[in-house]
Design a protein around this motif. Structure first.
Motif, PDB file in Angstrom:
ATOM      1  N   ARG A   1      -9.497   5.348   1.073  1.00 10.11           N
ATOM      2  CA  ARG A   1     -10.204   4.133   1.441  1.00 10.11           C
ATOM      3  C   ARG A   1      -9.971   3.774   2.920  1.00 10.11           C
ATOM      4  O   ARG A   1     -10.843   3.243   3.588  1.00 10.11           O
ATOM      5  CB  ARG A   1      -9.675   3.004   0.564  1.00 10.11           C
ATOM      6  CG  ARG A   1     -10.619   1.907   0.351  1.00 10.11           C
ATOM      7  CD  ARG A   1     -10.353   1.273  -0.996  1.00 10.11           C
ATOM      8  NE  ARG A   1     -11.593   1.256  -1.742  1.00 10.11           N
ATOM      9  CZ  ARG A   1     -12.525   0.334  -1.562  1.00 10.11           C
ATOM     10  NH1 ARG A   1     -12.358  -0.642  -0.707  1.00 10.11           N
ATOM     11  NH2 ARG A   1     -13.640   0.374  -2.242  1.00 10.11           N
ATOM     12  N   LEU A   2      -8.771   4.077   3.400  1.00  6.57           N
ATOM     13  CA  LEU A   2      -8.424   3.712   4.768  1.00  6.57           C
ATOM     14  C   LEU A   2      -8.816   4.791   5.769  1.00  6.57           C
ATOM     15  O   LEU A   2      -8.862   4.549   6.961  1.00  6.57           O
ATOM     16  CB  LEU A   2      -6.909   3.453   4.873  1.00  6.57           C
ATOM     17  CG  LEU A   2      -6.378   2.260   4.085  1.00  6.57           C
ATOM     18  CD1 LEU A   2      -4.854   2.256   4.086  1.00  6.57           C
ATOM     19  CD2 LEU A   2      -6.908   0.956   4.658  1.00  6.57           C
TER      20      LEU A   2
ATOM     21  N   SER B   1       2.401   1.717  -3.334  1.00  2.00           N
ATOM     22  CA  SER B   1       1.329   2.154  -4.221  1.00  2.00           C
ATOM     23  C   SER B   1       1.054   3.656  -4.067  1.00  2.00           C
ATOM     24  O   SER B   1       0.819   4.352  -5.057  1.00  2.00           O
ATOM     25  CB  SER B   1       0.067   1.339  -3.925  1.00  2.00           C
ATOM     26  OG  SER B   1      -1.030   1.851  -4.617  1.00  2.00           O
TER      27      SER B   1
ATOM     28  N   ALA C   1       0.837  -1.198   0.000  1.00  2.00           N
ATOM     29  CA  ALA C   1       0.000   0.000   0.000  1.00  2.00           C
ATOM     30  C   ALA C   1       0.871   1.248   0.000  1.00  2.00           C
ATOM     31  O   ALA C   1       0.592   2.214  -0.716  1.00  2.00           O
ATOM     32  CB  ALA C   1      -0.933  -0.011   1.209  1.00  2.00           C
TER      33      ALA C   1
ATOM     34  N   PRO D   1     -10.983   5.636 -11.986  1.00  4.76           N
ATOM     35  CA  PRO D   1     -10.493   6.132 -10.706  1.00  4.76           C
ATOM     36  C   PRO D   1      -9.005   6.449 -10.775  1.00  4.76           C
ATOM     37  O   PRO D   1      -8.616   7.604 -10.839  1.00  4.76           O
ATOM     38  CB  PRO D   1     -10.799   4.986  -9.747  1.00  4.76           C
ATOM     39  CG  PRO D   1     -11.049   3.780 -10.594  1.00  4.76           C
ATOM     40  CD  PRO D   1     -11.287   4.220 -11.998  1.00  4.76           C
ATOM     41  N   GLY D   2      -8.183   5.382 -10.906  1.00  7.09           N
ATOM     42  CA  GLY D   2      -6.767   5.535 -11.200  1.00  7.09           C
ATOM     43  C   GLY D   2      -5.992   6.474 -10.304  1.00  7.09           C
ATOM     44  O   GLY D   2      -6.384   6.791  -9.189  1.00  7.09           O
ATOM     45  N   TRP D   3      -4.855   6.905 -10.806  1.00  7.10           N
ATOM     46  CA  TRP D   3      -3.980   7.810 -10.084  1.00  7.10           C
ATOM     47  C   TRP D   3      -4.430   9.225 -10.398  1.00  7.10           C
ATOM     48  O   TRP D   3      -4.722   9.560 -11.512  1.00  7.10           O
ATOM     49  CB  TRP D   3      -2.547   7.667 -10.555  1.00  7.10           C
ATOM     50  CG  TRP D   3      -2.100   6.274 -10.740  1.00  7.10           C
ATOM     51  CD1 TRP D   3      -2.053   5.582 -11.912  1.00  7.10           C
ATOM     52  CD2 TRP D   3      -1.620   5.388  -9.749  1.00  7.10           C
ATOM     53  NE1 TRP D   3      -1.566   4.330 -11.704  1.00  7.10           N
ATOM     54  CE2 TRP D   3      -1.287   4.178 -10.385  1.00  7.10           C
ATOM     55  CE3 TRP D   3      -1.430   5.499  -8.362  1.00  7.10           C
ATOM     56  CZ2 TRP D   3      -0.789   3.086  -9.703  1.00  7.10           C
ATOM     57  CZ3 TRP D   3      -0.932   4.410  -7.696  1.00  7.10           C
ATOM     58  CH2 TRP D   3      -0.612   3.223  -8.358  1.00  7.10           C
TER      59      TRP D   3
ATOM     60  N   ILE E   1      -6.087   5.042  -2.353  1.00  4.00           N
ATOM     61  CA  ILE E   1      -5.934   3.941  -1.401  1.00  4.00           C
ATOM     62  C   ILE E   1      -5.963   4.469   0.048  1.00  4.00           C
ATOM     63  O   ILE E   1      -6.510   3.825   0.943  1.00  4.00           O
ATOM     64  CB  ILE E   1      -4.646   3.144  -1.709  1.00  4.00           C
ATOM     65  CG1 ILE E   1      -4.594   1.856  -0.894  1.00  4.00           C
ATOM     66  CG2 ILE E   1      -3.393   3.965  -1.481  1.00  4.00           C
ATOM     67  CD1 ILE E   1      -3.545   0.887  -1.383  1.00  4.00           C
TER      68      ILE E   1
ATOM     69  N   THR F   1      -5.013  -1.426   8.160  1.00  2.46           N
ATOM     70  CA  THR F   1      -4.936  -2.085   6.852  1.00  2.46           C
ATOM     71  C   THR F   1      -5.330  -3.553   6.943  1.00  2.46           C
ATOM     72  O   THR F   1      -5.615  -4.183   5.934  1.00  2.46           O
ATOM     73  CB  THR F   1      -3.497  -2.071   6.281  1.00  2.46           C
ATOM     74  OG1 THR F   1      -2.649  -2.785   7.186  1.00  2.46           O
ATOM     75  CG2 THR F   1      -2.996  -0.663   6.081  1.00  2.46           C
TER      76      THR F   1
END
Lengths: 218, 255
Positions: free
Chosen positions: A97-98, A28, A25, A84-86, A94, A122
């Motif tokens: 999301r967290l 990423s 993650a 969505p992508g970068w 990401i 995570t």
């Protein structure tokens, strides 16, 4: 543009899908800021695909084909109107999301006058995945690492004896590396840190805290 | 200032020269190995023997001088076409063809390093193929070969399956870790695809010890450390073999 990157070993392990979730993650999130590493990872995935193509095919019967065909109606094609992508400049997807919300809505735990930490979940049982907030010009007390530590700058920047780091910059510290990062004067610094063992403060003012520093993995 | 300018130009010149030498040597090696791909009587067909049986005669385009993609380019085109058909018409016949080619590879990938049981391997094949059906619209043939696209889906699904088996309680799926990239410039896209083809060609020339480690890392999903332990090699040796292989495959690390 990021100046400090994961090394080739890490990128290879990442492209092969072999990094622990928390570390993957973090790498990423770096990609979110780094086109070069995106490209290299793309090529390393191409290598994976070439190996994949040259595998000895394992026989698959028609039963399995029919089972899949029967399930197609329950799996409607996804639409790709918006990718969505970068997206540079935004909080990486990401992390969103967290986090459920932005940095200000997180629960921050105050460690020193200038350092607060917010732990994100995570689900990786072996790694702590946390955001560090260092006030502008603030200093994290000198510490060493008992395990590995990945750090990624999300906002602002900081410097230590080895260099100065800004948005998107990635560092991997190994056990025994000692440093005392100081945030830039102009703005607060937010970093992502992924650890597999707790920090250990080396200065006498903070050493008493060491027994209380526990890894918040999960 | 002047010196710096001149020095810089000289360095650039030297770099450019060696880049050319390197390129030239690649061409030479390629021609020596496979014959001139663009020449008359192109040996391309003999290389693609294994591929031909999967192709309909009508699917094989004329080899023209303008088509420098080589055999692999045409091979991937059939599978790209399948994906386009699936996306456009939900074409089950195209899906079936795609399944017959890729399902055995996905199953082999699942079983590599005996990481999953046969039952779980079949489950993975189903999962990946359903994703193929659902995500075909997101496949961009300009960007990557169909096999690369399938490989990344299979890798993600396998990682997710491992985590489910280990009872990870996580809000993240591997698709979050590897999101679909936004479209890049056409030039970058073309370059990316050429690189993939070059990697496939150059891989045939890798020594066995490097191939063995790449297979462990990529197909069996072993970390460098696990590969080192299994092969009873120092970690440094594993890392340097992987790096050497990557260098030989001319994967660019530009930064």
């Amino acid at each position: 543009m990021a100046k400090f990157h994961p090394d080739l070993d890490l990128l290879t392990e990442h492209a092969a899908g072999n990094l622990p979730l928390a570390q993957a993650a973090c790498v990423s999130v770096h990609m979110n800021y780094c086109e070069q590493c995106q490209r290299t990872t793309g090529q390393l995935q191409g290598l994976g695909a070439a190996l994949f193509e040259s595998l000895h095919a394992a026989p698959v019967g028609d039963t399995l084909l029919n089972a899949v065909l029967a399930r197609l109606d329950d799996a409607p094609p996804l639409s790709y109107a918006t990718s969505p992508g970068w997206a540079a400049g935004k909080t990486p997807a990401i992390l969103q999301r967290l986090m459920r919300g932005d940095f200000t809505e997180l629960v921050w735990k105050k460690i020193t006058g200038t350092l607060s930490i917010s732990y994100l979940k995570t689900g990786d049982p072996n790694y702590e995945f946390a955001l560090y907030h260092i006030k502008a010009g603030g200093r994290i007390p000198e510490h060493t690492h008992r395990g590995s530590e990945m750090t990624l700058v999300l906002e602002g920047g900081f410097s230590d004896a080895d260099g100065s780091y800004h948005q998107g910059d990635f560092m991997l510290r190994r056990p025994g590396d000692v440093h005392a990062p100081t945030a830039v004067q102009s703005e607060d610094c937010i970093c992502l840190a992924v650890l597999d063992a707790p920090l250990r403060f080396t200065g006498w003012q903070y050493r008493w805290m060491n027994p209380f520093l526990q890894l918040r993995a999960g | 200032m002047l010196y710096r300018g001149v020095g810089g130009a000289a360095v650039d010149g030297i770099v450019a020269f060696f880049t050319l030498v390197k390129r030239y040597r690649i061409c030479e090696e390629f021609v020596a190995r496979w014959g001139d791909p663009l020449g008359p009587g192109g040996r391309i067909l003999s290389i693609t023997r294994g591929v031909e049986r999967n192709l309909q005669v009508a699917d094989i385009p004329e080899i023209s001088r303008a088509d420098s993609q080589g055999p692999v380019g045409r091979r991937t085109d059939e599978w790209s076409e399948c994906l386009t058909l699936i996306a456009a018409n939900q074409d089950r016949a195209a899906f079936t063809r795609f399944f017959r080619h890729f399902a055995p590879l996905i199953k082999a990938f699942a079983l590599a390093g005996s990481s999953l049981s046969a039952t779980l391997a079949d489950e993975l094949v189903q999962e990946v193929m359903l994703k193929v059906w659902q995500k075909a619209g997101g496949f961009n043939p300009e960007k990557a070969a169909a096999s690369t696209w399938v490989y990344t889906i299979a890798r993600n699904c396998r990682t997710d399956m491992f985590r489910r088996l280990q009872k990870f309680d996580t809000p993240l799926a591997e698709e979050d870790v590897f999101p679909d990239q936004e479209s890049e410039e056409p030039f970058a896209l073309l370059q990316g695809k050429r690189t993939e083809e070059r990697v496939r060609e150059l891989m045939k020339g890798l020594p066995a010890d490097q191939m063995q480690i790449l297979a462990k890392v990529y197909m069996e999903g072993k970390s460098h450390a696990e590969a080192a332990a299994e092969l009873d090699l120092p970690l440094g040796t594993v890392k340097s073999r992987v790096r050497l292989a990557i260098q030989k495959l001319q994967i660019q690390i530009d930064r």
